[in-house]
Enzyme design. Structure first.
Site, short mmCIF file in Angstrom:
data_model
loop_
_atom_site.label_atom_id
_atom_site.label_comp_id
_atom_site.label_asym_id
_atom_site.label_seq_id
_atom_site.Cartn_x
_atom_site.Cartn_y
_atom_site.Cartn_z
CG ASP A 160 44.99 7.80 59.95
OD1 ASP A 160 44.42 6.95 60.65
OD2 ASP A 160 46.15 8.20 60.14
CG ASP B 69 44.61 2.69 65.39
OD1 ASP B 69 45.01 1.58 65.74
OD2 ASP B 69 45.07 3.74 65.83
N1 GLY Z 1 45.90 6.32 65.70
C1 GLY Z 1 44.58 6.48 66.09
C2 GLY Z 1 44.40 6.54 67.53
O1 GLY Z 1 45.16 7.22 68.21
O2 GLY Z 1 43.50 5.91 68.02
#
Ligand code: GLY
Length: 402
Positions: A116, A179
């Site tokens: 992230d 993601d």
């Molecule tokens: N983990 C990132 C999202 O919830 O899209």
């Protein structure tokens, strides 16, 4: 008959909304007034003292829930503030954006604990650098890109998205989630701005391996792929935030659309442009008539399932960019038109938060299987909404996207 009439009225209403909004300048004074008013209210509400970064307003609440700099969403609020600065050119937004951005500096000197870092640092410092060329910001981004690169596993050719035990992911094997595609942007950027060439190679490799292993034959995406961390062999593809392993989780597909479009922008490799169109086409084919997806396209509860405005905002922004790359004029104009229509729906009374709370948008869904952030306001929906408005505005003025 009654259902038919109801549906016809709904479709007419949608058509009126889309027609009314799509002729607008996307950042007209009314729209800007709304965005600034909501963000000003948020700034007034944020408790002073400890680091408080708005993350979500739960359904039924009227106040933000705050997180600290380590939360995966910590970069979106500073990113929203940078976009407000970009849209208004008002110094006050730059001052606030800088303040919240600097709160995240520590992430650049800590050990990487997940992928992230891109969402966190590139949305905050990345936008800050793009708009100010502040050399301090650049150093933070370059350090963080190197930190993200420590999660790259040459055996799999992808980043280890979650270097921790997560249910159903056969820890300690290697997991890569959809993601993660977004966070390649920081690697591409760093490699072009003083970082190593290997950062570029890692980003390309990650996208290529994901393309091969994380999609079904119809180009709908899996959320997670688990790999043998030593041989790099795919073990299985599963979900974490979607309805089921074989379902199309709306935000996962949105990350794929945005991610492969961005990979094409950064690498100019045609394989990514072709793939971006394929993952977009399956998404568009399956959208409900109001163009805002349910949180998962395969939830059997549809039409009584929550929507995900965040996926709509992400895809609107991505399709605006995709429309600038596609040579086929008919297809390019379809992507742009759909994106503008989605923005029109998001900008209607049904989706704008207005007096309900001080976010921009209602009706996003964060983590349905865990019962979290269902039909809520979430900062990443706001971030991609304002980004998409800025992009739509530029396209309307025939200006390049930045
Ligand atoms: N983990 C990132 C999202 O919830 O899209």
């Amino acid at each position: 008959m009654r259902n038919y009439i109801k549906r016809s009225i709904a479709v007419c209403f949608l058509a009126i909304t889309i027609t009314a909004c799509s002729s607008n300048n996307y950042l007209n004074s009314e729209q800007l007034h709304y965005l600034e008013k909501q963000a000003t209210r948020t700034l007034q509400e944020i408790p002073k003292g400890a680091i408080n970064i708005p993350r979500n307003v739960n359904n039924g609440a009227d106040k933000w829930r705050y997180v600290d700099y380590e939360d995966w969403t910590s970069g979106f609020w500073p990113g929203v503030l940078w976009y407000l600065f970009e849209a208004t050119n008002q110094e006050k937004w730059k001052i606030e954006a800088d303040k919240f951005t600097r709160e995240l500096t520590r992430l650049s000197v800590q050990k990487a604990v997940d992928h992230d870092l891109g969402f966190q640092i590139f949305n905050s410092f990345g936008n800050g650098y793009r708009l100010t060329h502040n050399e301090e910001y650049k150093k933070v981004i370059l350090r963080t890109a190197d930190s993200l690169a420590t999660l790259f596993n040459p055996n799999t050719g992808t980043i280890l998205s979650w270097p921790r035990s997560v249910p159903n992911l056969e820890w300690p094997q290697h997991n890569t989630i959809m993601d993660n595609m977004i966070n390649l942007e920081m690697l591409f950027w760093a490699s072009k701005n003083g970082g190593g060439r290997e950062l570029y190679d890692m980003a390309v490799s990650h996208a290529q391996v994901t393309m091969k292993n994380a999609f079904r034959p119809d180009y709908s995406s899996y959320h997670v792929v688990v790999y043998d961390r030593n041989t790099g062999k795919k073990i299985k593809a599963v979900t974490h935030q979607g309805y089921s392993d074989e379902s199309m989780w709306a935000r996962g597909q949105a990350w794929a659309i945005y991610g492969f479009t961005m990979c094409y922008r950064e690498s100019k490799r045609s394989e990514f442009l072709e793939f971006a169109q394929k993952v977009t086409d399956v998404y568009l084919e399956r959208l409900p008539p109001d163009l805002i997806p349910y949180w998962d396209f395969n939830d059997p509860g549809i039409p009584n399932a929550p929507k995900d405005a965040s996926a709509a905002a992400i895809t609107a922004s991505a399709m605006l960019e995709l429309s600038t790359f596609v040579a086929d004029k008919v297809k390019a104009s379809l992507y742009r038109k759909k994106a503008e229509q989605i923005l029109a729906v998001l900008s209607s009374d049904k989706y704008l938060s207005k007096d309900t709370n001080s976010s921009f948008l209602l009706h996003s869904t964060g983590h349905k299987p865990n019962g979290l952030e269902i039909d809520a306001s979430i900062t990443y929906a706001d971030y991609y909404y304002i980004e998409a408005l800025i992009r739509a505005d530029r396209l309307q003025r025939s200006e390049p996207l930045k």
